[in-house]
Design a protein around this motif. Structure first.
Motif, PDB file in Angstrom:
ATOM      1  N   PRO A 109       9.050   4.776  -0.206  1.00 59.46           N
ATOM      2  CA  PRO A 109       8.960   3.477  -0.885  1.00 59.46           C
ATOM      3  C   PRO A 109       9.917   2.420  -0.356  1.00 59.46           C
ATOM      4  O   PRO A 109       9.664   1.224  -0.527  1.00 59.46           O
ATOM      5  N   GLU A 110      10.993   2.845   0.307  1.00 61.64           N
ATOM      6  CA  GLU A 110      11.909   1.868   0.907  1.00 61.64           C
ATOM      7  C   GLU A 110      11.193   0.982   1.929  1.00 61.64           C
ATOM      8  O   GLU A 110      11.585  -0.166   2.160  1.00 61.64           O
ATOM      9  N   GLU A 111      10.129   1.516   2.547  1.00 59.40           N
ATOM     10  CA  GLU A 111       9.338   0.695   3.466  1.00 59.40           C
ATOM     11  C   GLU A 111       8.681  -0.469   2.737  1.00 59.40           C
ATOM     12  O   GLU A 111       8.505  -1.549   3.302  1.00 59.40           O
ATOM     13  N   ALA A 112       8.293  -0.222   1.467  1.00 60.43           N
ATOM     14  CA  ALA A 112       7.692  -1.285   0.667  1.00 60.43           C
ATOM     15  C   ALA A 112       8.696  -2.406   0.437  1.00 60.43           C
ATOM     16  O   ALA A 112       8.355  -3.596   0.503  1.00 60.43           O
ATOM     17  N   LEU A 113       9.937  -2.028   0.167  1.00 65.76           N
ATOM     18  CA  LEU A 113      10.984  -3.030  -0.039  1.00 65.76           C
ATOM     19  C   LEU A 113      11.220  -3.827   1.239  1.00 65.76           C
ATOM     20  O   LEU A 113      11.368  -5.056   1.203  1.00 65.76           O
ATOM     21  N   ASP A 114      11.232  -3.163   2.376  1.00 65.09           N
ATOM     22  CA  ASP A 114      11.393  -3.864   3.661  1.00 65.09           C
ATOM     23  C   ASP A 114      10.255  -4.853   3.880  1.00 65.09           C
ATOM     24  O   ASP A 114      10.476  -5.970   4.372  1.00 65.09           O
ATOM     25  N   GLY A 135      -3.457   0.225  -4.402  1.00 64.94           N
ATOM     26  CA  GLY A 135      -4.031   1.335  -3.664  1.00 64.94           C
ATOM     27  C   GLY A 135      -3.266   1.679  -2.393  1.00 64.94           C
ATOM     28  O   GLY A 135      -2.069   1.411  -2.296  1.00 64.94           O
ATOM     29  N   PRO A 136      -4.036   2.285  -1.461  1.00 66.81           N
ATOM     30  CA  PRO A 136      -5.489   2.357  -1.360  1.00 66.81           C
ATOM     31  C   PRO A 136      -6.164   3.309  -2.348  1.00 66.81           C
ATOM     32  O   PRO A 136      -7.383   3.286  -2.501  1.00 66.81           O
ATOM     33  N   GLY A 137      -5.396   4.162  -3.028  1.00 67.98           N
ATOM     34  CA  GLY A 137      -5.943   5.007  -4.078  1.00 67.98           C
ATOM     35  C   GLY A 137      -5.673   4.401  -5.441  1.00 67.98           C
ATOM     36  O   GLY A 137      -5.717   3.190  -5.610  1.00 67.98           O
ATOM     37  N   GLU A 138      -5.389   5.251  -6.412  1.00 61.44           N
ATOM     38  CA  GLU A 138      -5.078   4.795  -7.767  1.00 61.44           C
ATOM     39  C   GLU A 138      -3.558   4.695  -7.920  1.00 61.44           C
ATOM     40  O   GLU A 138      -2.866   5.714  -7.884  1.00 61.44           O
ATOM     41  N   PRO A 139      -3.022   3.501  -8.064  1.00 64.51           N
ATOM     42  CA  PRO A 139      -1.564   3.341  -8.131  1.00 64.51           C
ATOM     43  C   PRO A 139      -0.888   4.231  -9.171  1.00 64.51           C
ATOM     44  O   PRO A 139       0.167   4.811  -8.895  1.00 64.51           O
ATOM     45  N   LEU A 140      -1.477   4.374 -10.347  1.00 69.07           N
ATOM     46  CA  LEU A 140      -0.807   5.106 -11.415  1.00 69.07           C
ATOM     47  C   LEU A 140      -0.905   6.623 -11.248  1.00 69.07           C
ATOM     48  O   LEU A 140      -0.318   7.368 -12.036  1.00 69.07           O
ATOM     49  N   ALA A 141      -1.611   7.076 -10.230  1.00 74.46           N
ATOM     50  CA  ALA A 141      -1.677   8.512  -9.923  1.00 74.46           C
ATOM     51  C   ALA A 141      -0.681   8.898  -8.844  1.00 74.46           C
ATOM     52  O   ALA A 141      -0.666  10.041  -8.384  1.00 74.46           O
ATOM     53  N   ASN A 142       0.166   7.936  -8.427  1.00 71.42           N
ATOM     54  CA  ASN A 142       1.119   8.163  -7.347  1.00 71.42           C
ATOM     55  C   ASN A 142       2.518   7.785  -7.797  1.00 71.42           C
ATOM     56  O   ASN A 142       2.773   6.607  -8.110  1.00 71.42           O
ATOM     57  N   PRO A 143       3.458   8.742  -7.835  1.00 75.11           N
ATOM     58  CA  PRO A 143       4.826   8.407  -8.256  1.00 75.11           C
ATOM     59  C   PRO A 143       5.483   7.368  -7.363  1.00 75.11           C
ATOM     60  O   PRO A 143       6.384   6.645  -7.800  1.00 75.11           O
ATOM     61  N   GLU A 144       5.033   7.275  -6.106  1.00 75.91           N
ATOM     62  CA  GLU A 144       5.599   6.283  -5.186  1.00 75.91           C
ATOM     63  C   GLU A 144       5.407   4.855  -5.695  1.00 75.91           C
ATOM     64  O   GLU A 144       6.196   3.961  -5.374  1.00 75.91           O
ATOM     65  N   THR A 145       4.369   4.648  -6.492  1.00 78.39           N
ATOM     66  CA  THR A 145       4.133   3.321  -7.070  1.00 78.39           C
ATOM     67  C   THR A 145       5.321   2.875  -7.907  1.00 78.39           C
ATOM     68  O   THR A 145       5.826   1.753  -7.772  1.00 78.39           O
ATOM     69  N   GLU A 159       8.368   4.119  -7.911  1.00 75.98           N
ATOM     70  CA  GLU A 159       9.582   4.016  -7.099  1.00 75.98           C
ATOM     71  C   GLU A 159       9.616   2.663  -6.391  1.00 75.98           C
ATOM     72  O   GLU A 159      10.666   2.011  -6.327  1.00 75.98           O
ATOM     73  N   ALA A 160       8.473   2.230  -5.860  1.00 75.12           N
ATOM     74  CA  ALA A 160       8.412   0.942  -5.167  1.00 75.12           C
ATOM     75  C   ALA A 160       8.604  -0.214  -6.145  1.00 75.12           C
ATOM     76  O   ALA A 160       9.336  -1.171  -5.853  1.00 75.12           O
ATOM     77  N   PRO A 218       0.815  -1.219   0.000  1.00 75.40           N
ATOM     78  CA  PRO A 218       0.000   0.000   0.000  1.00 75.40           C
ATOM     79  C   PRO A 218       0.853   1.275   0.000  1.00 75.40           C
ATOM     80  O   PRO A 218       1.215   1.800   1.054  1.00 75.40           O
ATOM     81  N   VAL A 219       1.175   1.755  -1.172  1.00 74.70           N
ATOM     82  CA  VAL A 219       2.032   2.938  -1.294  1.00 74.70           C
ATOM     83  C   VAL A 219       1.348   4.084  -2.031  1.00 74.70           C
ATOM     84  O   VAL A 219       1.951   5.135  -2.239  1.00 74.70           O
ATOM     85  N   ALA A 220       0.076   3.888  -2.439  1.00 72.94           N
ATOM     86  CA  ALA A 220      -0.561   4.843  -3.352  1.00 72.94           C
ATOM     87  C   ALA A 220      -1.827   5.437  -2.739  1.00 72.94           C
ATOM     88  O   ALA A 220      -2.928   4.909  -2.944  1.00 72.94           O
TER      89      ALA A 220
END
Length: 307
Positions: free
Chosen positions: A79-84, A103-113, A115-116, A45-47
């Motif tokens: 996004p490093e938390e996602a890798l962990d 999500g929880p939002g739209e993944p492609l509307a978030n640059p963090e997606t 990066e993760a 959940p990064v977005a």
């Protein structure tokens, strides 16, 4: 057929796939009803942001007993938390073969997606990379998704007629501008269809279509037409009929019964393979379908940080 190719049964016929393509079906619990008993997924959940407002969607609260899209107990940042998280899951639950961002939002509307995806793919190139999207930003994201080997794409498509779509969406935000009504529905549909889905299929990504079943008189009688379009004409791989969860502007609607859902799936089956084992996963779901372990994973990560 060349030796390096195997087959998968799709709509009653044997279709050739190379071993890597076949793996993206046979080890993905959403794309194979057999895989869901043996393999798991890790939703990252990064977005948090979304670029459309569906009339059935609300993400303002969370309960550990909720199992529905758009729900997460926390958003991982940076996004490093996602890798962990993925490191932890792969170590403790080796049956997890899929990493998805839903999500929880739209993944492609978030640059963090992105990066993760980059970090995870670099360290775990063997994991199946998956994305769930409303499709609005899919055309301009296809190349970057391909770069990180995202081979499984789920698109939520609730109408192939803008007159029906405008009943389902409050607004659509694209290139810094908000659209409403028919204009919003037409824009979203154009991006989803000849933009996103067509491009994803051309990239040999496996496309799953999620359609929210909204009775009475919203899109219920329209759903077989969606299945025919995406399956019979566009080459999507599988189709998932999701009964409405009544909330937000559609809070007063009575959702379809399990019997009505099965009957709808039967109506759509002639056009495209049906996903009949959907668990309506949370944006932070981890484990096998119906056997989520995310609470254990996050508690373990919290305990490790204290040490």
């Amino acid at each position: 057929m060349a030796d390096e190719y195997r087959t998968a049964t799709v709509q009653g016929r044997e279709v050739p796939y190379d071993p890597e393509q076949l793996r993206k079906i046979s080890e993905h619990p959403c794309y194979s009803d057999k895989a869901c008993h043996a393999f798991g997924r890790c939703h990252v959940p990064v977005a948090p942001k979304c670029n459309i407002q569906c009339n059935y969607c609300i993400r303002d609260f969370d309960c550990v007993n909720e199992s529905r899209p758009g729900v997460t107990s926390r958003v991982l940042s940076p996004p490093e938390e996602a890798l962990d998280l993925v490191r932890n899951v792969v170590r403790e639950y080796p049956y997890v073969k899929v990493v998805g961002i839903a999500g929880p939002g739209e993944p492609l509307a978030n640059p963090e997606t992105f990066e993760a995806l980059k970090l995870i793919h670099e360290e775990f190139p063997h994991l199946i990379m998956c994305i769930s999207t409303n499709g609005l930003a899919l055309p301009e994201s296809i190349e970057e998704l391909a770069k990180y080997d995202v081979g499984n794409v789920t698109v939520t498509l609730n109408a192939v007629d803008p007159a029906i779509g405008e009943k389902i969406y409050s607004w659509v935000e694209y290139d810094g501008k908000k659209y409403h009504g028919r204009e919003a529905a037409e824009l979203l549909l154009a991006q989803q269809m000849k933009g996103g889905i067509e491009m994803a299929v051309a990239k040999k990504m496996f496309v799953k279509i999620n359609t929210v079943y909204i009775p009475p008189g919203i899109n219920d009688e329209h759903i077989p037409e969606i299945a025919k379009k995406v399956g019979g004409e566009m080459g999507a791989f599988t189709f998932n009929v999701i009964p409405l969860i009544p909330q937000y502007k559609f809070a007063a609607i009575t959702p379809p019964t399990p019997k009505e859902k099965r009957e709808m799936q039967d109506r759509c089956e002639p056009y495209i393979k049906q996903m009949r084992h959907c668990a309506r996963c949370r944006a932070d779901a981890i484990g096998k379908l119906g056997q989520d372990v995310q609470s254990c994973v996050y508690q373990q990560m919290k305990d490790e940080k204290k040490e």
